[in-house]
Design a protein around this motif. Structure first.
Motif, PDB file in Angstrom:
ATOM      1  N   ALA A 138       0.967  -1.496  -0.233  1.00 17.64           N
ATOM      2  CA  ALA A 138      -0.280  -0.124  -0.123  1.00 17.64           C
ATOM      3  C   ALA A 138       0.924   1.350  -0.025  1.00 17.64           C
ATOM      4  N   GLU A 139       0.104   2.070  -0.124  1.00 20.79           N
ATOM      5  CA  GLU A 139       1.325   3.644   0.095  1.00 20.79           C
ATOM      6  C   GLU A 139       2.186   3.572   1.438  1.00 20.79           C
ATOM      7  N   ASN A 330      -2.129   6.875  -2.906  1.00 16.80           N
ATOM      8  CA  ASN A 330      -3.055   5.863  -2.839  1.00 16.80           C
ATOM      9  C   ASN A 330      -3.743   4.741  -3.581  1.00 16.80           C
ATOM     10  N   SER A 357      -1.683  -0.564  -3.622  1.00 11.09           N
ATOM     11  CA  SER A 357      -3.179  -0.840  -2.604  1.00 11.09           C
ATOM     12  C   SER A 357      -2.930  -1.236  -1.043  1.00 11.09           C
ATOM     13  N   SER A 358      -4.051  -1.756  -0.791  1.00 11.44           N
ATOM     14  CA  SER A 358      -4.114  -2.625   0.319  1.00 11.44           C
ATOM     15  C   SER A 358      -5.369  -3.842   0.063  1.00 11.44           C
ATOM     16  N   ASP A 359      -5.476  -3.833  -0.799  1.00 12.84           N
ATOM     17  CA  ASP A 359      -6.604  -5.221  -1.375  1.00 12.84           C
ATOM     18  C   ASP A 359      -6.392  -5.713  -2.372  1.00 12.84           C
ATOM     19  N   ASN A 514      -3.229  -4.276  10.325  1.00 14.72           N
ATOM     20  CA  ASN A 514      -3.295  -3.272   8.674  1.00 14.72           C
ATOM     21  C   ASN A 514      -3.968  -4.563   8.341  1.00 14.72           C
ATOM     22  N   THR A 515      -4.823  -3.999   6.959  1.00 14.12           N
ATOM     23  CA  THR A 515      -5.603  -4.551   6.075  1.00 14.12           C
ATOM     24  C   THR A 515      -5.705  -3.765   4.898  1.00 14.12           C
ATOM     25  N   GLU A 543      -5.128   0.936   8.249  1.00  9.44           N
ATOM     26  CA  GLU A 543      -4.281   0.966   6.878  1.00  9.44           C
ATOM     27  C   GLU A 543      -3.146   1.236   7.171  1.00  9.44           C
ATOM     28  N   TRP A 544      -2.024   0.676   6.283  1.00  8.50           N
ATOM     29  CA  TRP A 544      -0.882  -0.079   6.411  1.00  8.50           C
ATOM     30  C   TRP A 544      -0.197   1.504   6.996  1.00  8.50           C
TER      31      TRP A 544
END
Length: 593
Positions: A138-139, A330, A357-359, A514-515, A543-544
Motif C-alpha cells: 500500500a501507500e 494511495n 493498494s491494501s486490497d 493492518n488491513t 491502513e498500513w
C-alpha cells in the motif's frame, strides 16, 4: 560503551547457555485484575527482568554483545538476550517467514535476498513494453532511506538509491559505489575509495563527503531514524546519542568518526569495535547517501527530516537506477530511469509503475488481467489454486511473523511485572500455529517457538537457533492450551467446569492489524483461539501507514508484527528491543509518564 552491570554478570552465570499528532489511547477493556496466588515463578525465569522498570539490564547486555570479540562467548550472550526477551512474554512468535509472489514469464532478471529485498533495476521485459507494472504494498510510510523501516520501503529505496555495497543475484555482497577498499589489521578502520564520476540524479557530483553528512544525519537522535542504532559500531556514536537525566543531548556537536579526503574520493571509517557484518550495514538503506541541499531546503527549521521525500519533483534527488517522477497517493507511483546512475547502461526498462493498494483481491485481479507484471502477495483463498503454476514463486526469508504486546497496555494494569509476563505467555499457548500456516500461510512456513528464525547464523558459522521456548507443533496444541490455563490460574484467573474463563475474572483486549489481506485472516484465527477458552479479543483494522505509526507510538494492546532480518546475525533481531531503539514497538524500558 556502558560497562556491563553486576546484574548482567549474574545473568550470564545463571542462564548457562537471545507519529505524528495526537493519537487516541488503545481501545481496550482492562481485565478485572485477579488476585495473584504467588506462583508466577513457575512461568517466569528466576532471573526475570522487568520489561518496563528494569530494562537497563537488557540494554547493557546488548552493549556488551556489540563489543565482544570472542565469537563463542558472543553467541552465548545472544542466547541470554533472547532468553530475557522471551521471558517477558511480550514477543509471541507465530511462524518463520517465507515469501510468495507472482511474476510473468516474460519478466526476467528480477532477483531477491533472504532479507526481503527485491531488485528490479536490471529487470528486462520481453513483451515489448518499456514500463514495468508491479505491486509491492500500500501507500509507503517513508521514502527517505534514513527514516524507512518497512520491507516495501526498503525495496523502493534500493530502486532509487545506491550505497557503498549491494547484493547480486546470487545473494553475494558486492561493491556498488566503491571501487576498492581496505580493512586495517585490527578490523577497526575501513577505507573506501569511491568510483570515478559518481553523480546525483540532478547531475551534481557525489563524493565521500555525502556519506559523512548522510551517516551523521541518520545517527543523530534529532533525525529520529528508527535504525539510528545501526551506526553503533562507528566510533563517536555513543557520544552523539548520550542523553542527560532530562532527555537532552550531552554532546550535541558530537560526530561519527567518518571522514572524507580533500578530493572526495576516499571515505575513512573508524569503528569502536571490530564488526564482522559492517559491510552488510554498508549495503543497508539507512547507510545510503542523501543529497544535503535537497534535505535542508525542504526542512530549514529541522522539524521534519523526511520532508524532502514526500513528493516527486526537483527536490527528490537520488543516486540509484530510478528516480520518483509521479506519485498519485494511495493509487500509484512512477519511477523513471536515472541517466546519471553509475550503471545506467545496464538498466533496460525506462519506467516502473507501482500500484499502491491494501486490497490483495484487487491486485490479484489486476495481475490476472495482464495489468501487472509482478505482484508481491497473493490472497489466501487463491494460494492453493496456484500450486504448480510457473508464475507462482515461494522463496526463503530470514524472519519471524509474530505478535507484539505493549508492556504498558492497560490490560496489565494493577499486575506485577511477573504476573503480566505470565499472562502474555499463557496467551501464546492458546494459538494454533499449525492451523495458521496450513490454512492461511500455505507457503511452507514453519511454526515458530522462538523469536530468532531458523537458519540464522551465530557468527561462528553455526546455526543460532538451538531451542524452542514452547512446542509450536500441532501435536502439542491441546497440552499447550491446558498449560496456558494453568498459568492463568497461577495468577488468579478462574475457569468454569466447561473449561471456559470464568465471568469472575474476565479478560478482554484489542488486536491491532493492518488491513486487508492475510494478516486479518491470521487475526481472525487468533480471535477464534482466544474465544475457545473464553477470552474476548476484538480486532482493530487500520491502513498500513496509520497502523505503523500507532504501533510504533505504543497506541495498542496487542498487535500484528513481523521482522525480516537486515543481515544474517542474531544481533539484528536483538538490538531492536533496546530502550532507545526506534523499532521498540513493545515499549520496553519506557515507563508511562
Amino acid at each position: 560503551m556502558k560497562k556491563l552491570t553486576a546484574l548482567v554478570l549474574a545473568l550470564a552465570m545463571c542462564f548457562g547457555l537471545v507519529a505524528c499528532g495526537s493519537t487516541p489511547a488503545p481501545s481496550s477493556t482492562p481485565a478485572s485484575t485477579p488476585a495473584s496466588t504467588g506462583s508466577e515463578a513457575e512461568a517466569t525465569d528466576e532471573n526475570f527482568v522487568d520489561p518496563v522498570n528494569g530494562w537497563s539490564v537488557y540494554d547493557d547486555l546488548i552493549d556488551q554483545i556489540r563489543t565482544e570479540t570472542d565469537l563463542t562467548k558472543r553467541a552465548e550472550m545472544m542466547h541470554q538476550a533472547e532468553d530475557i526477551l522471551m521471558d517477558t512474554g511480550a514477543l509471541l512468535p507465530l511462524y518463520f517467514y517465507t515469501d510468495i509472489y507472482l511474476q510473468k514469464d516474460y519478466l526476467t532478471n528480477v532477483y531477491w535476498t533472504p532479507f526481503g529485498y527485491k531488485y528490479f533495476m536490471f529487470a528486462e521485459l520481453g513483451n515489448g513494453s518499456d514500463t514495468l507494472h508491479a505491486y509491492l504494498a500500500a501507500e509507503p510510510d517513508k521514502l527517505d532511506p534514513a527514516l524507512n523501516s518497512t520491507a516495501d520501503g526498503a525495496i523502493l529505496a534500493i530502486d532509487a538509491f545506491s550505497g557503498l555495497f549491494t547484493y547480486n543475484a546470487d545473494h553475494e555482497q558486492i561493491p556498488d559505489l566503491v571501487d576498492t577498499y581496505e580493512v586495517s589489521e585490527d578490523g577497526m578502520t575501513y577505507t573506501f575509495t569511491l568510483k570515478d564520476g559518481l553523480k546525483w540524479s540532478n547531475g551534481e557530483p557525489l563524493d565521500a563527503s555525502d556519506f559523512v553528512y548522510s551517516w551523521n544525519r541518520a545517527a543523530d537522535p534529532v533525525t529520529a531514524s528508527d535504525y539510528g542504532y545501526m551506526f553503533a559500531p562507528i566510533k563517536g556514536y555513543d557520544e552523539m546519542t548520550e542523553m542527560d537525566a532530562d532527555g537532552n543531548l550531552v554532546n550535541p556537536d558530537a560526530q561519527l568518526a567518518v571522514t572524507a579526503s580533500e578530493d572526495g574520493k576516499t571515505l575513512t571509517v573508524e569503528l569502536t569495535f571490530p564488526c564482522a557484518y559492517f559491510l552488510d550495514l554498508c549495503a543497508f538503506p539507512t547507510y545510503f547517501p542523501v543529497y544535503q541541499e535537497a534535505v535542508e531546503a525542504a526542512d530549514p527549521e529541522g522539524n521534519n527530516p523526511g520532508a524532502w521525500a514526500l513528493e516527486p519533483g526537483e527536490n527528490f534527488v537520488c543516486n540509484g537506477a530510478y528516480v520518483l517522477t509521479e506519485w498519485n497517493h494511495n493509487s500509484s507511483m512512477t519511477y523513471t530511469k536515472n541517466p546519471n546512475y553509475h550503471r545506467a547502461d545496464e538498466v533496460k526498462i525506462e519506467k516502473q509503475e507501482f500500484m499502491l493498494s491494501s486490497d490483495e483481491t484487487a491486485t490479484f485481479a489486476a495481475y490476472n488481467a495482464g495489468n501487472l507484471d509482478f505482484s508481491d502477495g497473493v490472497p489466501t483463498a487463491e494460494i492453493a489454486g496456484l500450486e504448480g503454476n510457473p508464475e507462482y514463486h515461494v522463496i526463503e526469508n530470514l524472519g519471524t511473523y509474530y505478535v507484539s504486546f505493549n508492556v504498558n497496555s492497560p490490560m496489565f494494569e494493577g499486575m506485577s511485572a511477573e504476573d503480566a509476563a505470565t499472562l502474555r505467555k499463557a496467551l501464546a499457548l492458546f494459538i494454533d500455529r499449525d492451523y495458521i500456516v496450513t490454512n492461511i500461510g500455505q507457503a511452507d512456513q514453519v511454526p515458530a517457538g522462538s523469536f530468532i528464525p531458523a537458519g540464522c547464523l551465530d557468527g561462528t558459522g553455526k546455526e543460532f537457533k538451538n531451542k524452542d521456548y514452547f512446542d509450536p507443533s500441532a501435536e502439542a496444541f491441546e497440552s499447550n492450551v491446558e498449560e496456558g490455563k494453568a498459568m492463568l490460574e497461577s495468577i488468579g484467573y478462574k475457569f468454569d467446569d466447561s473449561g471456559m474463563l470464568s465471568a469472575e475474572t474476565p479478560l478482554s483486549f484489542t488486536y491491532l492489524v493492518n488491513t486487508p489481506g492475510s494478516n486479518v485472516d491470521v487475526a481472525v484465527a487468533i480471535q477464534a483461539d482466544m474465544a475457545a477458552v473464553g477470552i474476548d479479543m476484538q480486532i482493530s483494522e487500520m491502513e498500513w501507514n496509520v497502523f505503523l505509526n500507532d504501533r510504533k507510538a505504543g497506541n495498542y494492546d496487542v498487535a500484528r508484527n513481523g521482522w525480516l532480518m537486515d543481515y544474517n546475525d542474531p544481533l539484528n533481531m536483538l538490538e531492536m528491543w533496546t530502550s532507545d531503539s526506534g523499532n521498540n514497538d513493545c515499549q520496553f524500558g519506557r515507563p508511562q509518564a
